[in-house]
Design an enzyme around this catalytic site. Structure first.
Site, PDB file in Angstrom:
ATOM      1  N   ASP A 100      33.520  36.515   6.260  1.00 43.65           N
ATOM      2  CA  ASP A 100      33.209  36.468   4.840  1.00 43.65           C
ATOM      3  C   ASP A 100      33.019  35.004   4.443  1.00 43.65           C
ATOM      4  O   ASP A 100      33.493  34.102   5.142  1.00 43.65           O
ATOM      5  CB  ASP A 100      34.352  37.104   4.048  1.00 43.65           C
ATOM      6  N   CYS A 122      63.913  53.602  32.953  1.00 44.72           N
ATOM      7  CA  CYS A 122      62.544  53.513  33.451  1.00 44.72           C
ATOM      8  C   CYS A 122      61.600  54.280  32.541  1.00 44.72           C
ATOM      9  O   CYS A 122      62.025  54.938  31.582  1.00 44.72           O
ATOM     10  CB  CYS A 122      62.446  54.044  34.887  1.00 44.72           C
TER      11      CYS A 122
END
Length: 727
Positions: free
Chosen positions: A421, A12
């Site tokens: 770009d 866990c």
């Protein structure tokens, strides 16, 4: 050096925190990551510290087995051991449950046998193997209690142990003092352990399905290669290839490493890495990627990178690294997990004491305390983030989208502005010479040769286009001395002792020059970019370069806008060129004549106004902007600098991968939020329910129902994450 270990006994999120705390105290250890989902520990440390690491983890109550360097597969099947435990547990637990429940619902059946002494003794002897099969859980759980660092297994051990010890005490009392045998049954530990092992088995199967994308990716890994050595063919392992080796790739074979084709022609299926479904034609001089599938032709290639150094090896390592990293959204869950188990223990003790003080029987008080222990589920909290991240990154890798870490994935899900770009991103990145203008009487080809000679040392697409044009005309190129690359402006150097420069209008201005009168833009150059060839005395030639929009550019921008994103183009090109191409692509805001640092400053200014910006680029001059944005996205065909700076790598060359990456990030974070919401709400409702706060409505679940709910809560988290594979 980075090491990878398989961890035994980790169940866990609390276990993960214990392991991280233990290894962080070892000298020289840094970059430790615990992958709860794959049960692994990855860290960097000196070799001499390895034994200290193992000892620290052993003292914390867990085991370590070294796997290999990063990228190996620690476990093949997460459910085999759990299935064996479930099978053995059910073999003995089901008869116990049958005897106990038959006695409860049909006390007169079979002459009262189930509720009598023989039934209780049979249940006792049957439940002993159940406890033995699950002894590992009891040992690890009690060790955690003794170290004052309880885990989920401590809750299970206390719950099942209490459910076993209470009827055992009543049985011994009945045997020694001739007490009453009625109600002495062992169905609580039997049912609890049966449901816990069933949940672990189902959870293991679900984990396997969640890791399927990564396993499918690894199946493409090249195993063998045909090494050409002194005219002979020699079969070797692909991971043993070295740079400079020559290999034969037969038709239908897997390319063993990254390299370049020396001879032969074939089509290569690159879908395993880039996600492209269309095979790519390869010939002499073309690059090839390891783990891609060769078509009908034979290829001879020279190896450049193999094994973990190849692009495929880096993809695998990156996917695993991202799956093990922690997203910021999970930090609250981590803090809660650290206090979760001690808090549940206190609530269980308070529940037992309160109901006993209120006059309830010992059996009912014990049952309610046990239910609190077994119904709580830190596993769901711990798995909420990593399972979704693992599935999401696996799906991304299949589509040619790589995230460097979970933080980047979360940041991408929140962006509201996309900066694109121009050259190589929105455009094809393959500009061509449209027209040349030069001074009267000058030799056009001689000036092109000079410009191409200067641009030989440049990586800019416009410069490379000039070189290709000169080579296509078979022009002779000259050697250049005192070469300098002026980022975002152009290049300078000397040819045969004479100074030359080639660049844009900004570079002309820096040298005190202006565009010449003969540089006239006509219809053929409306959206063209000029490159000026000049000497200290003035400009001698203008090369008009054009670049075409990608076929999918319009569709990409339209999709991004439909997703609610603001699309902006930044480029070093002229403003009119930027506006023409932006208008054609559907980008409403375009900024031209921007240096690399200007792009970064513009992005930072937007961020200061509260915008969350992602930058998409592919070149060296994009690196500052990629680093400045909240998320940098590098196109896979870009430079190494751009790939190193970016947080998201798009191996798929299609512009649609941008929208795919953002959509995947949003869906993954949505799944994480759903999982965390479920885990919090489940525990906030289930623990008070088990404690009896709703008892006035006669709603008090028995321990076995609490165990079933706990198992289901983890399955819900994993199952919800698996839905990402279908989205």
């Amino acid at each position: 050096m980075r090491y990878l270990f398989s961890v035994q006994g980790m169940e866990c999120a609390v276990c993960r925190e214990h392991i991280l705390r233990a290894v962080s105290k070892v000298r020289g250890v840094h970059g430790a990551q615990v992958d709860l989902f794959r049960r692994t520990l990855s860290l960097e440390c000196p070799k001499e510290s390895l034994e200290e690491v193992k000892e620290a983890v052993r003292r914390a109550g867990y085991g370590l087995n070294p796997v290999a360097e990063e990228g190996a597969e620690p476990r093949k099947d997460l459910s085999n051991g759990a299935f064996r435990r479930f099978l053995l547990t059910s073999l003995f637990a089901l008869p116990v449950c049958f005897l106990a429940m038959t006695g409860m619902f049909f006390p007169k059946a079979l002459g009262g046998f189930p509720a009598g002494r023989m039934s209780t003794l049979v249940q006792f002897f049957l439940v002993l193997p159940v406890m033995y099969v699950n002894r590992g859980m009891f040992v690890r759980g009690l060790q955690g209690m003794l170290r004052l660092s309880p885990t989920m297994e401590s809750l299970m051990a206390l719950g099942a142990g209490s459910g076993f010890l209470y009827p055992l005490a009543r049985l011994l009392w009945a045997l020694l003092r001739q007490g009453a045998w009625e109600g002495v049954v062992f169905e609580t530990p039997a049912m609890l352990l049966l449901l816990v092992t069933l949940g672990k088995w189902l959870e293991g199967g679900a984990r396997n399905r969640a890791a399927a994308e990564l396993r499918a990716l690894k199946r493409h890994s090249p195993r063998n290669a045909i090494l050409l050595k002194e005219g002979r063919e020699e079969a070797v392992l692909a991971e043993n290839l070295l740079a400079g080796d020559h290999c034969l790739v037969r038709p239908g074979g897997v390319v063993p490493a990254d390299g370049v084709v020396l001879s032969g022609r074939s089509s290569v299926d690159q879908s395993a890495i880039t996600g492209e479904w269309m095979p790519v034609e390869k010939g002499p001089g073309d690059p090839v990627l390891g783990a891609t599938l060769n078509g009908d032709g034979a290829l001879v290639m020279e190896v450049q990178a193999a094994g973990t150094e190849s692009l495929f090896g880096k993809v695998i390592a990156l996917v695993e690294q991202t799956g093990a990293s922690r997203a910021p959204i999970a930090r609250m869950a981590d803090r809660i997990c650290a206090w979760f188990v001690p808090g549940v223990l206190l609530v269980a003790l308070a529940t037992f004491g309160t109901w006993l003080a209120l006059g309830d029987s010992w059996s009912m008080a014990v049952a309610r305390g046990v239910t609190v222990l077994v119904i709580s589920c830190p596993c769901a909290l711990g798995l909420a983030t990593p399972v979704a991240i693992l599935v999401g990154t696996g799906v991304g890798a299949r589509m040619g989208v790589l995230f460097k870490d979970a933080t980047t994935l979360e940041a991408l899900s929140r962006v509201d502005t996309i900066v694109l770009d121009k050259t190589g991103t929105l455009t094809q990145g393959c500009p061509a010479l449209a027209r040349t203008q030069c001074t009267e009487g000058a030799d056009e080809e001689a000036l092109l040769s000079v410009a191409a000679s200067l641009e030989m040392g440049s990586q800019h697409p416009l410069g490379r286009a000039l070189v290709q044009e000169a080579q296509g005309r078979s022009l002779e190129l000259s050697g250049v001395t005192h070469f300098q690359n002026h980022s975002g402006r152009g290049v300078t150097g000397q040819i045969q002792g004479r100074p030359w420069g080639c660049g844009n209008a900004r570079m002309l201005a820096e040298h005190g020059l202006e565009p010449p009168p003969f540089a006239r833009k006509d219809d053929g150059c409306a959206a063209a970019t000029p490159l000026y060839l000049f000497q200290p005395t003035g400009v001698v030639a203008v090369f008009w370069m054009t670049d075409q929009l990608r076929d999918e550019a319009v569709q990409c921008v339209q999709r991004l806008r439909e997703m609610g994103l603001e699309c902006i183009m930044l480029t070093g090109d002229r403003q009119e060129v930027a506006e023409d191409l932006g208008r054609a692509a559907g980008v409403t805001e375009c900024h031209g004549e921007m240096m690399p640092q200007d792009k970064a400053a513009w992005i930072q200014e937007r961020q200061q106004k509260g915008k969350r910006v992602a930058m998409v680029g592919d070149g060296i001059n994009d690196a500052p902007a990629l680093a400045a944005a909240q998320v940098g996205m590098a196109m896979g065909a870009g430079t190494d600098v751009a790939l190193e700076t970016a947080g998201v790598i798009l191996l798929n060359p299609s512009l649609m991968a941008i929208g795919n990456a953002i959509s995947l990030a949003r869906n993954t974070l949505k799944t994480v939020r759903q999982n965390l919401g479920w885990a919090f709400c489940y525990n906030l409702f289930a623990i008070p329910l088990a404690a009896g706060l709703f008892s006035h409505w006669n709603v008090v679940p028995p321990p076995w129902l609490g165990a079933a709910a706990m198992a289901c809560s983890s399955l819900v988290v994993v199952g919800n994450a698996l839905r990402l594979r279908k989205k």
